[in-house]
Design a protein around this motif. Structure first.
Motif: not given
Length: 457
Positions: A20-31, A313-319
Motif C-alpha cells: 500500500t506504500s508509495l515511493p518517497a521522493l528520490a531527492a529526499d533520500i540520502p545516498p 512514508n507519504e502513504a502511511t501519513g502522519p498519524n
C-alpha cells in the motif's frame, strides 16, 4: 520488536504495508549508508560491534557511571564512555537469546530473553516454545568486573521476558530489594509455559545482598476482563504488555500493552493496580512509554508493522505509526496530539517509532527517540498539542539490503548514544539553544524504563 517465534506476524504486516506504500521522493533520500544530520547535530563517533557479537543485532542500552551496557541478540557488550569522543568496548559476553533488553543496578545487570532456548545457559540452542523444557526469562550477571562479567542467576517466567523494567524498593525496602517487572505476551495453547489468556506481568524480587535468591514473587493480572482484542487494525490482540516505564519515586508506571495504554499505581511493588486505560484507533501496537519529568504528560509509541514495515512514508501519513502525547490530569489520560518524523524514508527502509529518553532541559519537554532506519529524532513536546522536531541523525538505505537502523537512542550526561542494528554504537551530540542547558545535568545511572526525576537543573 518481535522475537523469532512471532516473525510470521511481522512478515505479513510488512508485506501488507509494502503493497500500500508509495515511493518517497528520490531527492529526499540520502545516498546508501551515508550519514546525514540536521545542522545542530554532529556525529561524534561510531564504534562497530565487537567481533564476538558482530553477527547479531544491537538492541537496548543501560548506563551507570562511566559505562554503557548494550544489549544484542547474541549477548551484550560493555563500553567505557568516560571520554565519549574516545568511547571503547571493554568486554562482550556471548549469551544468545533475543531481545536482551538490559537494566543495570549496582553490580547487577538484568537481561531479558524472549526466544525459547534449550536451557538457561549461555551455550543453549534455539528450541520451539511447544517443548516443556524450553526456557525463557531473565538472566542476571555480576558486572563488578567490567572486563569479566559473570552469569550468576536465571529466573524463568511465563511467556518469557520480551522486555523488563527495574523498580527499586521503597522506604525501608529500598536498600534491600529491587523488583523486575517482566512484560510478555502472545500466549498459545501449544506452549506449556505460555498458555492463554496470560494478560499478566511476572514480578521478580531480587534481594540485593543475595541476588542468586531472585525469584518470581507475584504474577498480577493486568486485564482480568481481557484487553483490547477486537479493534480493527491491531497487529495482535492484547494478551499482556510489551513494555512498562516505571516512575518509582512517584509510585506510577505507564504500560504499553499491545492494544492498550495503561497507567498503574505501583505504590505496592508486588501489586500494581491499573488506574487508567485508553485505546487509540490509529494505534496498531502500543510499544513503549516516556513520562515528562513532572509526570504530567506521557508519550506512547506505536510499533506499526512490528518494526518490519516501511511506515515513514507519504502513504502511511502522519498519524499512523506515530507517537501519541497525553496529558495526565486527575489520574486520567487526555489525548493531545501525534508526533512523527517529518522526513520520508525509502520503501526499502523499515521505520517505526521506537525507544527514546528525555533530554533534561528545565522548563521544557524534549526527548530523543530512535526510528529504526528513520535514524534518531530530537523533538519538543512542551506544547503537547503542537510537537516539533528540533534535529535529527540518520543513514541512507543499506547498500547491503535488508532492514536495520537505530533500535535505542538515549541521552546520557551530555551526549546521545544510539544502538544501531548493524552499525554498532553511535555517539551523537546536539548543540541547540533549546537543549544546551542539559549539558549541565548529570546522573550516575540511566535505565530508561526506570525513570528518575532530574532535580539538579
Amino acid at each position: 520488536m518481535f522475537n523469532p517465534r512471532r516473525a510470521l506476524v511481522m512478515a505479513a504486516a510488512a508485506v501488507a504495508l509494502a503493497l500500500t506504500s508509495l515511493p518517497a521522493l528520490a531527492a529526499d533520500i540520502p545516498p546508501a549508508d551515508t550519514v546525514v544530520t540536521s545542522p545542530n547535530v554532529s556525529h561524534v563517533l561510531n564504534i562497530p560491534k565487537p567481533a564476538p557479537i558482530a553477527g547479531t543485532i544491537n538492541t537496548d542500552i543501560a548506563f551507570q557511571g562511566d559505562y554503557a551496557y548494550v544489549g544484542n541478540y547474541g549477548g551484550f557488550s560493555i563500553y567505557d564512555i568516560s571520554n565519549p569522543k574516545k568511547a571503547r568496548p571493554v568486554s562482550s559476553v556471548v549469551c544468545p537469546g533475543s531481545q536482551m533488553d538490559v537494566s543495570v543496578y549496582g553490580d547487577l545487570l538484568f537481561t531479558a530473553v524472549d526466544s525459547s532456548r534449550s536451557d538457561d545457559s549461555c551455550n543453549s540452542t534455539a528450541l520451539t516454545a511447544d517443548h516443556k523444557e524450553a526456557w525463557e526469562g531473565v538472566r542476571i550477571f555480576d558486572v563488578s568486573d567490567k572486563a569479566n562479567p559473570k552469569y550468576i542467576k536465571s529466573v524463568e517466567t511465563n511467556c518469557g521476558s520480551h522486555t523488563l523494567t527495574l523498580v527499586p524498593g521503597k522506604g525501608r525496602d529500598r536498600n534491600k530489594n529491587v523488583y523486575i517487572y517482566v512484560s510478555s505476551y502472545n500466549p498459545n495453547a501449544t506452549f506449556p509455559d505460555c498458555l492463554p489468556p496470560h494478560d499478566k506481568l511476572s514480578i521478580i524480587k531480587v534481594p540485593l545482598r543475595n541476588p542468586t535468591a531472585a525469584a518470581v514473587a507475584a504474577t498480577p493480572v493486568v486485564f482480568p476482563d481481557g484487553g483490547n482484542e477486537t479493534q480493527p487494525g491491531l497487529l495482535l490482540p492484547t494478551s499482556g504488555c510489551h513494555d512498562i516505564t516505571a516512575y518509582a519515586e512517584k509510585d506510577i508506571a505507564a504500560g504499553a500493552c499491545m492494544g492498550d495504554g495503561v497507567l498503574f499505581d505501583i505504590s505496592d511493588r508486588l501489586n500494581p493496580k491499573v488506574t487508567a486505560r485508553t485505546t487509540d484507533p490509529n494505534f496498531a501496537f502500543w510499544h513503549s512509554a516516556t513520562f515528562s519529568n513532572d509526570a504530567r504528560k506521557v508519550v506512547f509509541t506505536d510499533e506499526l508493522g512490528g518494526g518490519g514495515g516501511a511506515t515513514c512514508n507519504e502513504a502511511t501519513g502522519p498519524n499512523r505509526g506515530a507517537d501519541a502525547i497525553y496529558d495526565i490530569s486527575n489520574g486520567q489520560f487526555t489525548f493531545k496530539s501525534y508526533f512523527k518524523i517529518p522526513r520520508y524514508q525509502a520503501d526499502s527502509e523499515n521505520c517505526v517509532a521506537h525507544n527514546g529518553s528525555l533530554i533534561p532541559v528545565k522548563g521544557r519537554d524534549i526527548m530523543v527517540q530512535a526510528w529504526y532506519m528513520g535514524g534518531l529524532s530530537v523533538w519538543d513536546f512542551t506544547d503537547a498539542a503542537n510537537p516539533k522536531e528540533i534535529g535529527y541523525f540518520e543513514r541512507g538505505p543499506r547498500s547491503a539490503g535488508g532492514g536495520g537502523g537505530i533500535w535505542s537512542a538515549y541521552y546520557y550526561n551530555g551526549y546521545i548514544y544510539a544502538a544501531d542494528f548493524h552499525e554498532g554504537l553511535d555517539v551523537v551530540k546536539v548543540t541547540d539553544p533549546l537543549t544546551n542547558n542539559a549539558r549541565h545535568v548529570r546522573t550516575d545511572r540511566l535505565n530508561v524504563q526506570t525513570q528518575e526525576s532530574y532535580r539538579n537543573w
